[in-house]
Design a protein around this motif. Sequence first.
Motif, mmCIF file in Angstrom:
data_model
loop_
_atom_site.group_PDB
_atom_site.id
_atom_site.type_symbol
_atom_site.label_atom_id
_atom_site.label_comp_id
_atom_site.label_asym_id
_atom_site.label_seq_id
_atom_site.Cartn_x
_atom_site.Cartn_y
_atom_site.Cartn_z
ATOM 1 N N GLN A 52 0.941 -1.472 0.053
ATOM 2 C CA GLN A 52 0.220 -0.094 0.137
ATOM 3 C C GLN A 52 0.627 1.073 -0.213
ATOM 4 O O GLN A 52 1.119 1.649 1.167
ATOM 5 N N LEU A 53 1.190 1.644 -1.496
ATOM 6 C CA LEU A 53 1.759 2.837 -1.432
ATOM 7 C C LEU A 53 2.128 3.717 -2.242
ATOM 8 O O LEU A 53 2.906 4.744 -2.577
ATOM 9 N N ILE A 78 -3.994 -11.906 -1.970
ATOM 10 C CA ILE A 78 -4.541 -11.039 -1.913
ATOM 11 C C ILE A 78 -5.285 -10.806 -3.022
ATOM 12 O O ILE A 78 -4.467 -10.031 -4.208
ATOM 13 N N GLY A 79 -6.833 -10.332 -2.702
ATOM 14 C CA GLY A 79 -7.447 -11.187 -4.321
ATOM 15 C C GLY A 79 -6.778 -12.713 -5.273
ATOM 16 O O GLY A 79 -6.414 -13.470 -4.904
ATOM 17 N N PRO A 80 -6.675 -11.527 -6.411
ATOM 18 C CA PRO A 80 -5.952 -12.658 -7.388
ATOM 19 C C PRO A 80 -4.309 -12.964 -6.947
ATOM 20 O O PRO A 80 -4.317 -13.503 -8.160
ATOM 21 N N PHE A 81 -4.023 -12.152 -6.025
ATOM 22 C CA PHE A 81 -2.452 -12.186 -6.099
ATOM 23 C C PHE A 81 -1.293 -12.839 -5.005
ATOM 24 O O PHE A 81 -2.262 -12.588 -4.374
ATOM 25 N N LEU A 82 -0.667 -13.373 -5.067
ATOM 26 C CA LEU A 82 0.011 -14.234 -3.759
ATOM 27 C C LEU A 82 1.529 -12.991 -3.365
ATOM 28 O O LEU A 82 1.801 -13.256 -4.433
ATOM 29 N N SER A 83 0.931 -13.059 -2.461
ATOM 30 C CA SER A 83 2.222 -11.837 -2.273
ATOM 31 C C SER A 83 3.011 -12.878 -1.108
ATOM 32 O O SER A 83 2.174 -13.315 -0.590
ATOM 33 N N GLU A 84 4.527 -12.889 -1.429
ATOM 34 C CA GLU A 84 5.418 -13.559 -1.002
ATOM 35 C C GLU A 84 6.465 -13.379 0.145
ATOM 36 O O GLU A 84 7.138 -14.078 0.592
ATOM 37 N N VAL A 85 6.357 -12.065 0.033
ATOM 38 C CA VAL A 85 7.202 -11.352 0.773
ATOM 39 C C VAL A 85 6.887 -9.492 1.599
ATOM 40 O O VAL A 85 5.903 -9.236 0.812
ATOM 41 N N LEU A 86 6.914 -9.356 2.415
ATOM 42 C CA LEU A 86 6.526 -8.152 2.647
ATOM 43 C C LEU A 86 7.528 -7.512 3.141
ATOM 44 O O LEU A 86 8.499 -7.203 4.150
ATOM 45 N N VAL A 87 7.113 -6.364 2.438
ATOM 46 C CA VAL A 87 8.356 -4.450 1.811
ATOM 47 C C VAL A 87 8.044 -3.704 3.404
ATOM 48 O O VAL A 87 7.209 -3.853 3.571
ATOM 49 N N LEU A 88 8.938 -3.520 3.577
ATOM 50 C CA LEU A 88 9.231 -2.773 4.972
ATOM 51 C C LEU A 88 8.609 -1.895 4.499
ATOM 52 O O LEU A 88 9.629 -1.076 3.812
ATOM 53 N N GLY A 89 8.262 -0.952 5.392
ATOM 54 C CA GLY A 89 8.336 0.477 5.290
ATOM 55 C C GLY A 89 7.270 0.978 7.152
ATOM 56 O O GLY A 89 6.531 0.829 7.146
ATOM 57 N N VAL A 90 7.474 2.540 6.838
ATOM 58 C CA VAL A 90 6.980 2.664 8.395
ATOM 59 C C VAL A 90 5.680 4.242 7.978
ATOM 60 O O VAL A 90 6.127 4.645 6.767
ATOM 61 N N PRO A 91 4.859 4.905 8.858
ATOM 62 C CA PRO A 91 3.959 6.060 8.431
ATOM 63 C C PRO A 91 4.983 7.311 8.642
ATOM 64 O O PRO A 91 5.179 7.482 8.946
ATOM 65 N N ASP A 92 3.958 8.161 7.753
ATOM 66 C CA ASP A 92 4.212 9.241 7.905
ATOM 67 C C ASP A 92 3.587 9.950 8.536
ATOM 68 O O ASP A 92 3.143 9.027 9.444
ATOM 69 N N GLU A 93 3.282 11.718 8.902
ATOM 70 C CA GLU A 93 2.744 11.671 9.848
ATOM 71 C C GLU A 93 1.364 12.338 9.235
ATOM 72 O O GLU A 93 0.039 12.234 9.884
ATOM 73 N N ASN A 94 0.808 11.189 8.212
ATOM 74 C CA ASN A 94 -0.412 11.475 7.552
ATOM 75 C C ASN A 94 -1.373 9.488 7.761
ATOM 76 O O ASN A 94 -2.183 9.755 7.760
ATOM 77 N N GLY A 95 -0.235 8.427 7.933
ATOM 78 C CA GLY A 95 0.175 7.385 8.131
ATOM 79 C C GLY A 95 0.565 6.805 6.443
ATOM 80 O O GLY A 95 0.047 4.959 6.583
ATOM 81 N N ALA A 96 0.373 7.544 5.294
ATOM 82 C CA ALA A 96 1.470 7.148 4.233
ATOM 83 C C ALA A 96 1.930 6.215 4.784
ATOM 84 O O ALA A 96 3.405 6.626 5.147
ATOM 85 N N VAL A 98 5.982 5.010 4.099
ATOM 86 C CA VAL A 98 6.943 5.192 3.276
ATOM 87 C C VAL A 98 8.054 4.459 3.147
ATOM 88 O O VAL A 98 8.746 3.690 4.543
ATOM 89 N N LEU A 99 8.477 4.230 2.469
ATOM 90 C CA LEU A 99 10.031 2.438 1.841
ATOM 91 C C LEU A 99 10.897 2.103 2.827
ATOM 92 O O LEU A 99 11.100 4.065 3.006
ATOM 93 N N LEU A 100 11.597 1.322 3.358
ATOM 94 C CA LEU A 100 12.985 1.251 4.245
ATOM 95 C C LEU A 100 13.858 0.628 3.253
ATOM 96 O O LEU A 100 13.239 0.050 2.099
#
Length: 113
Positions: A52-53, A78-96, A98-100
Amino acid sequence: MADTITFEDFERAEIRVGTIVDAKPFPEARKPAIQLWVDFGAPLGVRKSSAQLTAHYTPDRLIGRQVVAVTNFPPRQIGPFLSEVLVLGVPDENGAVVLLRPDFAVPDGGRMF
């Protein structure tokens, strides 16, 4: 505050660096997301992730970017898509999200320690 874990618990997490080699919009996702294909080098190769980027990133601007991901979670449908890894990020001040990512280019597949 989260529960305390042991160092051995932390060591079980495979957190590795990879390079995004493809990225596409994911309109079928319930929340706005982008499908990612991340190359972790040998022996892992390319793994998929739904992330969710969309607040800060567009698919075309993600290709070639190194990211940090957990590579040993079980795959998640996730729906029709198989997610195999979790890409890491942190939320900005609005909760969006930001990738590490590393400050400097490092070999794909390198494990965080």
